[in-house]
Scaffold this active site. Sequence first.
Site, mmCIF file in Angstrom:
data_model
loop_
_atom_site.group_PDB
_atom_site.id
_atom_site.type_symbol
_atom_site.label_atom_id
_atom_site.label_comp_id
_atom_site.label_asym_id
_atom_site.label_seq_id
_atom_site.Cartn_x
_atom_site.Cartn_y
_atom_site.Cartn_z
ATOM 1 N N ASP A 101 -2.292 0.724 -6.611
ATOM 2 C CA ASP A 101 -2.083 1.292 -7.944
ATOM 3 C C ASP A 101 -0.814 2.146 -7.956
ATOM 4 O OD1 ASP A 101 -4.476 0.180 -8.688
ATOM 5 O OD2 ASP A 101 -5.623 2.023 -8.346
HETATM 6 N N1 URA Z 1 -8.439 0.880 -4.634
HETATM 7 C C1 URA Z 1 -7.981 1.502 -5.734
HETATM 8 O O1 URA Z 1 -8.753 1.958 -6.559
HETATM 9 N N2 URA Z 1 -6.652 1.633 -5.889
HETATM 10 C C2 URA Z 1 -5.743 1.184 -4.973
HETATM 11 O O2 URA Z 1 -4.539 1.348 -5.164
HETATM 12 C C3 URA Z 1 -6.239 0.531 -3.836
HETATM 13 C C4 URA Z 1 -7.588 0.400 -3.689
#
Ligand code: URA
Length: 229
Positions: A101
Amino acid sequence: MRLDFYIAHATGLSRREVKVLIGRGEVSVDGDLRPRASLQLHSGQQVRCRGELLSLPGHRYLMLHKPAGMVSSTSDRDGASVLQLLPAELRRDLHIVGRLDVDTTGLLLLSSDGQWSHRITAPKSSCSKVYHVRTARPLTGQMIEQLCNGVVLRGEARPTLPAQVERLDACSLRLTIDEGRYHQIKRMLAAVGNHVEALHRERIGPLPLDPALLAGDYRALTDQEVALF
Ligand code: URA
């Protein structure tokens, strides 16, 4: 392979640009400055462009310490892409092997080798991912137990696979998961009544983030690291 294809592949130039270079006499094949664009090359022939010996690129395998605020995407459509952290000559044909993310930091792999990436990301590969998670509220024993056993994520029916959970302090833990569902860690913490404040990927399978890489730094994987997957 045809000469113009070879040069386009080696340099990243379009075939039209390559033809211009050939027409201007800036390309030589074994010293011949008047090769045809359609010339079929044989192995061992030396192709030079403006005197520089060309070679076809092999696959590239990189690890990047993703900083917060950049998107795990090869385009800048949804914000500044992590590819901006790489020099232009490395970017061509790269894809991201398991996104993070925009606000997540840590280990991001990039490669031009789709088969290699598939071995890491395919659901049946069960390649584990290790995250350092900081939570908004203190972690209770019940939350830890639920995360260990598997939780049902909002909008899904099948619970997550059992996870490994190491409580580090009141509001942080190390979480190892063997799946890669959408926003999985954030949704897992939400499912137990908590909230992720900060998320950092420390490891993918047997490969840890190189501690020498600061946020925004990258390096090529060694042959041994590539062979881990
Ligand atoms: N899980 C998430 O919620 N975000 C990420 O970036 C990676 C794994």
